[in-house]
Design a protein around this motif. Structure first.
Motif, PDB file in Angstrom:
ATOM      1  N   ASP A 210       0.841  -1.190   0.000  1.00 20.39           N
ATOM      2  CA  ASP A 210       0.000   0.000   0.000  1.00 20.39           C
ATOM      3  C   ASP A 210       0.888   1.257   0.000  1.00 20.39           C
ATOM      4  O   ASP A 210       1.843   1.349   0.792  1.00 20.39           O
ATOM      5  N   HIS A 211       0.561   2.203  -0.872  1.00 18.35           N
ATOM      6  CA  HIS A 211       1.402   3.403  -1.030  1.00 18.35           C
ATOM      7  C   HIS A 211       1.498   4.209   0.282  1.00 18.35           C
ATOM      8  O   HIS A 211       2.570   4.679   0.662  1.00 18.35           O
ATOM      9  N   GLY A 212       0.364   4.335   0.987  1.00 19.68           N
ATOM     10  CA  GLY A 212       0.358   5.104   2.238  1.00 19.68           C
ATOM     11  C   GLY A 212       1.243   4.454   3.290  1.00 19.68           C
ATOM     12  O   GLY A 212       1.996   5.133   4.002  1.00 19.68           O
ATOM     13  N   ARG A 213       1.169   3.129   3.364  1.00 19.32           N
ATOM     14  CA  ARG A 213       1.984   2.412   4.359  1.00 19.32           C
ATOM     15  C   ARG A 213       3.479   2.556   4.023  1.00 19.32           C
ATOM     16  O   ARG A 213       4.304   2.779   4.907  1.00 19.32           O
ATOM     17  N   LEU A 214       3.781   2.467   2.724  1.00 18.09           N
ATOM     18  CA  LEU A 214       5.187   2.578   2.306  1.00 18.09           C
ATOM     19  C   LEU A 214       5.709   3.995   2.559  1.00 18.09           C
ATOM     20  O   LEU A 214       6.844   4.184   3.005  1.00 18.09           O
ATOM     21  N   THR A 215       4.860   4.999   2.300  1.00 16.95           N
ATOM     22  CA  THR A 215       5.283   6.392   2.524  1.00 16.95           C
ATOM     23  C   THR A 215       5.532   6.640   4.014  1.00 16.95           C
ATOM     24  O   THR A 215       6.526   7.267   4.394  1.00 16.95           O
ATOM     25  N   ALA A 216       4.650   6.119   4.861  1.00 15.84           N
ATOM     26  CA  ALA A 216       4.828   6.299   6.314  1.00 15.84           C
ATOM     27  C   ALA A 216       6.122   5.620   6.766  1.00 15.84           C
ATOM     28  O   ALA A 216       6.896   6.189   7.559  1.00 15.84           O
ATOM     29  N   TYR A 217       6.391   4.431   6.241  1.00 17.69           N
ATOM     30  CA  TYR A 217       7.631   3.722   6.578  1.00 17.69           C
ATOM     31  C   TYR A 217       8.849   4.533   6.112  1.00 17.69           C
ATOM     32  O   TYR A 217       9.817   4.729   6.853  1.00 17.69           O
ATOM     33  N   ALA A 218       8.766   5.048   4.870  1.00 19.73           N
ATOM     34  CA  ALA A 218       9.887   5.823   4.310  1.00 19.73           C
ATOM     35  C   ALA A 218      10.156   7.073   5.149  1.00 19.73           C
ATOM     36  O   ALA A 218      11.308   7.444   5.376  1.00 19.73           O
ATOM     37  N   ARG A 219       9.096   7.713   5.620  1.00 19.22           N
ATOM     38  CA  ARG A 219       9.292   8.922   6.449  1.00 19.22           C
ATOM     39  C   ARG A 219      10.026   8.564   7.740  1.00 19.22           C
ATOM     40  O   ARG A 219      10.873   9.323   8.209  1.00 19.22           O
ATOM     41  N   ARG A 220       9.719   7.393   8.301  1.00 26.14           N
ATOM     42  CA  ARG A 220      10.406   6.979   9.540  1.00 26.14           C
ATOM     43  C   ARG A 220      11.889   6.712   9.261  1.00 26.14           C
ATOM     44  O   ARG A 220      12.773   7.123  10.011  1.00 26.14           O
ATOM     45  N   VAL A 221      12.156   6.032   8.123  1.00 24.34           N
ATOM     46  CA  VAL A 221      13.554   5.744   7.760  1.00 24.34           C
ATOM     47  C   VAL A 221      14.309   7.059   7.568  1.00 24.34           C
ATOM     48  O   VAL A 221      15.432   7.244   8.042  1.00 24.34           O
ATOM     49  N   ARG A 222      13.648   8.013   6.918  1.00 22.77           N
ATOM     50  CA  ARG A 222      14.284   9.315   6.663  1.00 22.77           C
ATOM     51  C   ARG A 222      14.569  10.056   7.979  1.00 22.77           C
ATOM     52  O   ARG A 222      15.663  10.573   8.185  1.00 22.77           O
ATOM     53  N   GLU A 223      13.566  10.077   8.858  1.00 19.38           N
ATOM     54  CA  GLU A 223      13.762  10.771  10.148  1.00 19.38           C
ATOM     55  C   GLU A 223      14.935  10.178  10.903  1.00 19.38           C
ATOM     56  O   GLU A 223      15.782  10.897  11.436  1.00 19.38           O
ATOM     57  N   ASN A 224      15.018   8.846  10.940  1.00 18.84           N
ATOM     58  CA  ASN A 224      16.132   8.188  11.650  1.00 18.84           C
ATOM     59  C   ASN A 224      17.467   8.529  11.015  1.00 18.84           C
ATOM     60  O   ASN A 224      18.443   8.826  11.703  1.00 18.84           O
ATOM     61  N   ALA A 225      17.494   8.513   9.672  1.00 19.73           N
ATOM     62  CA  ALA A 225      18.753   8.799   8.968  1.00 19.73           C
ATOM     63  C   ALA A 225      19.187  10.240   9.220  1.00 19.73           C
ATOM     64  O   ALA A 225      20.366  10.514   9.486  1.00 19.73           O
ATOM     65  N   LEU A 226      18.240  11.165   9.173  1.00 19.18           N
ATOM     66  CA  LEU A 226      18.584  12.579   9.381  1.00 19.18           C
ATOM     67  C   LEU A 226      19.011  12.822  10.830  1.00 19.18           C
ATOM     68  O   LEU A 226      19.932  13.602  11.098  1.00 19.18           O
ATOM     69  N   ALA A 227      18.366  12.112  11.762  1.00 17.68           N
ATOM     70  CA  ALA A 227      18.728  12.283  13.180  1.00 17.68           C
ATOM     71  C   ALA A 227      20.160  11.789  13.432  1.00 17.68           C
ATOM     72  O   ALA A 227      20.840  12.297  14.322  1.00 17.68           O
ATOM     73  N   MET A 228      20.596  10.805  12.645  1.00 16.05           N
ATOM     74  CA  MET A 228      21.940  10.256  12.866  1.00 16.05           C
ATOM     75  C   MET A 228      23.021  10.999  12.109  1.00 16.05           C
ATOM     76  O   MET A 228      24.206  10.798  12.342  1.00 16.05           O
ATOM     77  N   SER A 229      22.606  11.828  11.114  1.00 17.45           N
ATOM     78  CA  SER A 229      23.630  12.498  10.294  1.00 17.45           C
ATOM     79  C   SER A 229      24.204  13.705  11.058  1.00 17.45           C
ATOM     80  O   SER A 229      23.493  14.347  11.817  1.00 17.45           O
ATOM     81  N   PRO A 230      25.494  13.984  10.837  1.00 17.34           N
ATOM     82  CA  PRO A 230      26.140  15.035  11.630  1.00 17.34           C
ATOM     83  C   PRO A 230      25.560  16.420  11.367  1.00 17.34           C
ATOM     84  O   PRO A 230      25.079  16.697  10.309  1.00 17.34           O
TER      85      PRO A 230
END
Ligand SMILES: N[C@@H](CCC(=O)N[C@@H](CS)C(=O)NCC(=O)O)C(=O)O
Length: 230
Positions: A210-230
């Motif tokens: 489902d596109h909505g589920r994938l987008t929500a998952y992608a946003r979480r991955v992005r938030e985690n990646a940005l939180a870890m970047s210097p």
């Protein structure tokens, strides 16, 4: 039932590398058992089956494991020899399919990941690289597979269609996240009309999340990646 036990796919629902394999198994009519992996807490079996990369997908056939999605697709084609065929018969054209599949994984998938995980200039650079590589891919496959309609593989989708096509559910998600349109009819007419045919396939509809589920998952991955970047 016995046959279903013989083929197991270890995957993760949001992974387009796993979707390729599911689509190939469905296209070939191969019964399989799907095992969902938690990539934050990988199972002992996954580590045992793919000790080198520790990644999904892994296909287990009669107890023997195969890792790396393109290797798995080739294994499926070599093992289940009935049509529909995933690769052309001509050795040169098979080599060309492998070349473009490899190009797509490096040139499109790597930049897609960067678009997801970066912001600002780094993200803009990844978008530009993605578009340029898509242009190169479109030009290359148009020259080499122009006889193949509606798919690069001909009447039925093959390895290259699955490799490029499975990622396309992520491109729509990235459009939303980055506020761009990575693939447009104006810039990519060939890819777009091929994508229309690809998205229309029953196996694709039955496999894409489902596109909505994938987008929500992608946003979480992005938030985690940005939180870890210097
Ligand atoms: N080259 C691999 C890439 C597979 C891959 O990137 N799998 C990701 C999920 S999309 C994974 O298992 N990641 C877990 C990790 O990196 O620890 C293939 O084609 O199978």
């Amino acid at each position: 039932m016995e046959e279903a036990k013989a083929v197991k796919l270890y995957g993760m629902w949001a992974s387009s590398f796993c979707m390729r394999i599911e689509m190939a198994l469905k296209l070939k009519g191969i019964p399989y058992e799907y095992v969902e992996e938690d990539l934050g807490n990988k199972s002992q079996l996954l580590l045992q089956y793919n000790p080198v990369h520790k990644m999904v997908p892994v296909l287990v056939h009669d107890g023997r494991s195969i890792a790396e999605s393109v290797v798995i697709l080739e294994y499926i084609e070599d093992t289940w020899k009935d049509p529909p065929f995933l690769l052309p018969h001509d050795p040169y054209m098979r080599a060309r399919v492998r070349f473009w599949a490899q190009f797509s994984d490096h040139a499109l998938v790597d930049h897609s990941r960067a678009i997801l995980k970066f912001k600002g200039e780094q993200q803009q650079a990844a978008i530009a690289e993605f578009r340029e590589n898509l242009r190169i891919l479109e030009e290359g496959i148009e020259k080499e597979f122009s006889g193949g309609k509606p798919f690069f593989n001909g009447k039925t989708p093959g390895l290259l269609d699955l490799v490029i096509g499975a990622s396309s559910c992520w491109h729509k998600v990235l459009d939303e996240i980055a506020g761009v349109k990575l693939i447009t009819r104006e810039n990519n007419p060939i890819v777009c009309s091929w994508l229309d045919a690809f998205w229309d396939l029953d196996v694709v509809k039955a496999t894409f999340p489902d596109h909505g589920r994938l987008t929500a998952y992608a946003r979480r991955v992005r938030e985690n990646a940005l939180a870890m970047s210097p």
